[in-house]
Design a protein around this motif. Structure first.
Motif, PDB file in Angstrom:
ATOM      1  N   SER A 130       0.818  -1.226   0.000  1.00  0.00           N
ATOM      2  CA  SER A 130       0.000   0.000   0.000  1.00  0.00           C
ATOM      3  C   SER A 130       0.850   1.273   0.000  1.00  0.00           C
ATOM      4  CB  SER A 130      -0.956   0.008   1.188  1.00  0.00           C
ATOM      5  OG  SER A 130      -0.237  -0.050   2.396  1.00  0.00           O
ATOM      6  N   ASP A 131       2.141   1.147   0.216  1.00  0.00           N
ATOM      7  CA  ASP A 131       3.027   2.310   0.183  1.00  0.00           C
ATOM      8  C   ASP A 131       3.837   2.394  -1.110  1.00  0.00           C
ATOM      9  OD1 ASP A 131       2.306   3.165   2.773  1.00  0.00           O
ATOM     10  OD2 ASP A 131       3.680   1.698   3.665  1.00  0.00           O
ATOM     11  N   ARG A 132       3.648   1.473  -2.016  1.00  0.00           N
ATOM     12  CA  ARG A 132       4.474   1.379  -3.218  1.00  0.00           C
ATOM     13  C   ARG A 132       4.262   2.554  -4.178  1.00  0.00           C
ATOM     14  NH1 ARG A 132       7.536   1.774  -6.763  1.00  0.00           N
ATOM     15  NH2 ARG A 132       8.137   0.204  -8.275  1.00  0.00           N
ATOM     16  N   TYR A 133       3.023   2.957  -4.350  1.00  0.00           N
ATOM     17  CA  TYR A 133       2.700   4.001  -5.326  1.00  0.00           C
ATOM     18  C   TYR A 133       2.027   5.177  -4.601  1.00  0.00           C
ATOM     19  CZ  TYR A 133       3.400  -0.054  -8.272  1.00  0.00           C
ATOM     20  OH  TYR A 133       3.929  -1.175  -8.857  1.00  0.00           O
ATOM     21  N   ALA A 134       2.732   6.300  -4.541  1.00  0.00           N
ATOM     22  CA  ALA A 134       2.201   7.472  -3.824  1.00  0.00           C
ATOM     23  C   ALA A 134       0.847   7.893  -4.392  1.00  0.00           C
ATOM     24  CB  ALA A 134       3.192   8.633  -3.897  1.00  0.00           C
ATOM     25  N   TRP A 135       0.672   7.756  -5.702  1.00  0.00           N
ATOM     26  CA  TRP A 135      -0.581   8.155  -6.345  1.00  0.00           C
ATOM     27  C   TRP A 135      -1.756   7.237  -5.988  1.00  0.00           C
ATOM     28  CZ3 TRP A 135      -1.366   3.943  -9.378  1.00  0.00           C
ATOM     29  CH2 TRP A 135      -0.257   3.327  -9.944  1.00  0.00           C
ATOM     30  N   MET A 136      -1.502   6.154  -5.292  1.00  0.00           N
ATOM     31  CA  MET A 136      -2.585   5.285  -4.813  1.00  0.00           C
ATOM     32  C   MET A 136      -3.101   5.738  -3.450  1.00  0.00           C
ATOM     33  SD  MET A 136      -3.553   2.931  -6.946  1.00  0.00           S
ATOM     34  CE  MET A 136      -4.395   1.800  -5.830  1.00  0.00           C
ATOM     35  N   LYS A 137      -2.435   6.734  -2.851  1.00  0.00           N
ATOM     36  CA  LYS A 137      -2.883   7.376  -1.605  1.00  0.00           C
ATOM     37  C   LYS A 137      -3.191   6.374  -0.496  1.00  0.00           C
ATOM     38  CE  LYS A 137      -4.365  11.300  -4.174  1.00  0.00           C
ATOM     39  NZ  LYS A 137      -5.317  11.946  -4.945  1.00  0.00           N
ATOM     40  N   GLY A 138      -2.256   5.455  -0.284  1.00  0.00           N
ATOM     41  CA  GLY A 138      -2.380   4.504   0.818  1.00  0.00           C
ATOM     42  C   GLY A 138      -3.092   3.214   0.480  1.00  0.00           C
ATOM     43  N   TYR A 139      -3.566   3.081  -0.731  1.00  0.00           N
ATOM     44  CA  TYR A 139      -4.202   1.835  -1.163  1.00  0.00           C
ATOM     45  C   TYR A 139      -3.211   1.009  -1.968  1.00  0.00           C
ATOM     46  CZ  TYR A 139      -8.735   3.751   0.109  1.00  0.00           C
ATOM     47  OH  TYR A 139      -9.789   4.287   0.800  1.00  0.00           O
ATOM     48  N   ALA A 140      -3.386  -0.279  -1.925  1.00  0.00           N
ATOM     49  CA  ALA A 140      -2.594  -1.192  -2.755  1.00  0.00           C
ATOM     50  C   ALA A 140      -3.316  -1.396  -4.081  1.00  0.00           C
ATOM     51  CB  ALA A 140      -2.415  -2.528  -2.041  1.00  0.00           C
ATOM     52  N   LEU A 141      -2.565  -1.725  -5.114  1.00  0.00           N
ATOM     53  CA  LEU A 141      -3.198  -2.054  -6.396  1.00  0.00           C
ATOM     54  C   LEU A 141      -4.179  -3.210  -6.237  1.00  0.00           C
ATOM     55  CD1 LEU A 141      -0.274  -1.842  -8.973  1.00  0.00           C
ATOM     56  CD2 LEU A 141      -2.323  -0.422  -8.890  1.00  0.00           C
ATOM     57  N   ALA A 142      -3.879  -4.115  -5.341  1.00  0.00           N
ATOM     58  CA  ALA A 142      -4.783  -5.248  -5.092  1.00  0.00           C
ATOM     59  C   ALA A 142      -6.163  -4.741  -4.677  1.00  0.00           C
ATOM     60  CB  ALA A 142      -4.206  -6.171  -4.030  1.00  0.00           C
ATOM     61  N   ASP A 143      -6.214  -3.647  -3.925  1.00  0.00           N
ATOM     62  CA  ASP A 143      -7.495  -3.087  -3.504  1.00  0.00           C
ATOM     63  C   ASP A 143      -8.340  -2.676  -4.710  1.00  0.00           C
ATOM     64  OD1 ASP A 143      -6.825  -3.335  -0.767  1.00  0.00           O
ATOM     65  OD2 ASP A 143      -5.861  -1.364  -0.784  1.00  0.00           O
ATOM     66  N   ILE A 144      -7.691  -2.098  -5.703  1.00  0.00           N
ATOM     67  CA  ILE A 144      -8.386  -1.656  -6.908  1.00  0.00           C
ATOM     68  C   ILE A 144      -8.885  -2.860  -7.699  1.00  0.00           C
ATOM     69  CG2 ILE A 144      -8.131  -0.372  -9.074  1.00  0.00           C
ATOM     70  CD1 ILE A 144      -8.070   1.345  -6.461  1.00  0.00           C
ATOM     71  N   LEU A 145      -8.076  -3.901  -7.758  1.00  0.00           N
ATOM     72  CA  LEU A 145      -8.506  -5.107  -8.480  1.00  0.00           C
ATOM     73  C   LEU A 145      -9.670  -5.786  -7.777  1.00  0.00           C
ATOM     74  CD1 LEU A 145      -5.102  -6.650  -9.572  1.00  0.00           C
ATOM     75  CD2 LEU A 145      -6.713  -5.297 -10.921  1.00  0.00           C
ATOM     76  N   LEU A 146      -9.623  -5.831  -6.456  1.00  0.00           N
ATOM     77  CA  LEU A 146     -10.735  -6.419  -5.708  1.00  0.00           C
ATOM     78  C   LEU A 146     -12.005  -5.586  -5.893  1.00  0.00           C
ATOM     79  CD1 LEU A 146      -8.799  -7.467  -2.494  1.00  0.00           C
ATOM     80  CD2 LEU A 146      -9.634  -8.967  -4.321  1.00  0.00           C
ATOM     81  N   ALA A 147     -11.849  -4.271  -5.958  1.00  0.00           N
ATOM     82  CA  ALA A 147     -13.011  -3.409  -6.211  1.00  0.00           C
ATOM     83  C   ALA A 147     -13.557  -3.654  -7.618  1.00  0.00           C
ATOM     84  CB  ALA A 147     -12.627  -1.940  -6.026  1.00  0.00           C
ATOM     85  N   THR A 148     -12.676  -3.900  -8.572  1.00  0.00           N
ATOM     86  CA  THR A 148     -13.111  -4.228  -9.938  1.00  0.00           C
ATOM     87  C   THR A 148     -13.920  -5.514  -9.936  1.00  0.00           C
ATOM     88  OG1 THR A 148     -11.251  -3.086 -10.967  1.00  0.00           O
ATOM     89  CG2 THR A 148     -12.272  -4.852 -12.251  1.00  0.00           C
ATOM     90  N   TYR A 149     -13.423  -6.513  -9.229  1.00  0.00           N
ATOM     91  CA  TYR A 149     -14.152  -7.773  -9.119  1.00  0.00           C
ATOM     92  C   TYR A 149     -15.526  -7.531  -8.487  1.00  0.00           C
ATOM     93  CZ  TYR A 149     -15.524 -12.448  -7.780  1.00  0.00           C
ATOM     94  OH  TYR A 149     -16.234 -13.606  -7.635  1.00  0.00           O
ATOM     95  N   ASP A 150     -15.552  -6.835  -7.369  1.00  0.00           N
ATOM     96  CA  ASP A 150     -16.811  -6.578  -6.667  1.00  0.00           C
ATOM     97  C   ASP A 150     -17.790  -5.782  -7.530  1.00  0.00           C
ATOM     98  OD1 ASP A 150     -15.896  -7.936  -4.430  1.00  0.00           O
ATOM     99  OD2 ASP A 150     -15.359  -6.113  -3.327  1.00  0.00           O
ATOM    100  N   HIS A 151     -17.271  -4.799  -8.257  1.00  0.00           N
ATOM    101  CA  HIS A 151     -18.113  -3.972  -9.119  1.00  0.00           C
ATOM    102  C   HIS A 151     -18.774  -4.823 -10.199  1.00  0.00           C
ATOM    103  CE1 HIS A 151     -18.390  -0.104 -11.754  1.00  0.00           C
ATOM    104  NE2 HIS A 151     -19.536  -0.357 -11.154  1.00  0.00           N
TER     105      HIS A 151
END
Length: 168
Positions: A130-151
């Motif tokens: 969750s700290d890898r990409y500053a532009w993710m503002k504290g979220y991990a890329l995995a969070d975005i993928l899980l949100a894609t799945y849920d959506h």
């Protein structure tokens, strides 16, 4: 199975289920409003594709080691924050409604395939940090993928229920 493989397997399965459902439909079926909403199946696919573009921009930035290049939202519209979801979703609907089904389907299908392809190139560590990409503002890329799945799952459940009740 590691977490990256698990997430990608779930997304591949989601992609497969969606394709199976959508490929059975014809032009007349995808243009019927999904009551009680005014949205059609085509509108839902365009909606998913518009949000998918944001996810893909993040994934491509992670793979390239740069900043995401998001597709533009209208002037004055905030980014994808919880407070702005209705306004953004209404804008997406207005912008893409009436688009030819084949265009909507191909945009969504190729975008989803591209997302899976890009994610293969990102390490599990980078996906989960969750700290890898500053532009993710504290979220991990995995969070975005899980949100894609849920959506996708949210809309799939609604679509399947509607199709069950409205055999065309």
């Amino acid at each position: 199975m590691n977490m990256k493989a698990h997430i990608l397997a779930a997304l591949r399965e989601q992609f497969s289920v969606w394709q199976e459902v959508l490929e059975k439909l014809d032009e007349s079926q995808v243009s019927v409003p999904l009551a009680p909403s005014s949205w059609t199946i085509g509108d839902v696919v365009n909606h998913l594709w518009a949000w998918q573009q944001r996810t893909l921009a993040r994934a491509e930035a992670a793979l390239a080691g740069g900043e995401p290049r998001f597709p533009p939202w209208p002037d004055g519209m905030p980014g994808d924050t919880p407070e702005s979801l209705n306004a953004i979703n209404n804008w997406i609907y207005e912008k893409y409604r009436g688009q030819f089904w084949q265009t909507a389907y191909e945009n969504w299908r190729s975008g989803f395939a591209r997302l899976l392809e890009v994610m293969e190139g990102i390490t599990e560590r980078d996906l989960l940090d969750s700290d890898r990409y500053a532009w993710m503002k504290g979220y991990a890329l995995a969070d975005i993928l899980l949100a894609t799945y849920d959506h996708h799952q949210e809309h799939l459940e609604s679509l399947q229920a509607w199709l069950k009740d409205h055999s065309l």
